[in-house]
Motif scaffolding. Structure first.
Motif: not given
Length: 228
Positions: A64-69, A147-150, A167-168, A174-177
């Motif tokens: 998930x982290x890789x996808x978010x990056x 708070x990450x999914x939100x 958005x950014x 989200x990335x930090x979480x």
């Protein structure tokens, strides 16, 4: 590791050498040490089973982290030539590209929500079996994920509305979480390794004691046979 534990468990469960002339005391001692070794080995196997489940959850978080990056990068690349443009000013290709990123962002938010549900179920299972360290650490993972999914879902909404700045910001949160979640998983891995090492050393000591008792029993039986 599981194969090694299975081999050691088979050894621990093997009956002590009981021959004519064995003393009841030696036989009882061997049986008691075998039971203790079996209990220790079963605990080790339980820990390894838990480790596999937790590692699978961590792997999902890493993906998930890789996808978010990658989504962060997509957003950054898109904004280089389109930042400040209204929806009506975007070409069809650029609008479709932005909507595609928004859709992937929303899907990732859904995936992370499902992951947190699985982590919650794993925490409850750990509590039921009395695995306090695992339950506590999974609780910490859930705490860091608040708070990450939100944030990820809001980022998807922002992208769909062409609000790149918000958005950014949500993507960053989200990335930090997700990074904190993985850190909490790694803390559990370190504690689990220490526990496994300690349990394995204890098991080896118990098996050595069993071997010593069995050797003593065989020696006594041999002496008894020679004296006849």
């Amino acid at each position: 590791m599981k194969k090694l534990c299975a081999i050691l468990l088979a050894f621990a469960m093997a009956p002590a050498a009981v021959q004519a002339g064995d003393t009841a005391k030696a036989t009882a001692a061997a049986a008691g040490q075998q039971r203790q070794a079996i209990d220790t080995m079963q605990h080790l196997l339980d820990l390894l089973e838990t480790a596999g489940d937790v590692d699978a959850l961590r792997a999902v978080a890493v993906r998930a982290l890789g996808d978010q990056v990658r989504l962060n990068q997509e957003t950054g690349d898109w904004s280089k030539n389109n930042l400040g443009k209204s929806v009506s000013e975007l070409g069809r290709a650029e609008a479709d590209r932005l909507n595609g990123t928004a859709g992937k962002q929303t899907k990732l938010a859904d995936d992370v929500t499902k992951l947190l549900q699985r982590i919650g179920e794993a925490k409850e299972a750990a509590e039921r079996r009395g695995d306090k360290p695992t339950a506590e650490t999974l609780g910490k993972v859930l705490e860091t994920a608040k708070g990450v999914p939100e944030a990820l879902r809001q980022a998807g909404q922002n992208l769909g509305d062409n609000k790149i700045g918000p958005a950014t910001g949500n993507q960053r949160r989200g990335t930090e979480g997700l990074g904190r979640m993985i850190g909490a998983f790694d803390e559990l891995g370190s504690r689990r390794f220490e526990t496994l090492s300690r349990e394995l050393r204890a098991l080896i000591d118990e098996l050595k004691q069993i071997k010593d008792v069995q050797t003593s029993v065989r020696d006594e039986a041999a002496k008894a046979g020679e004296s006849r």
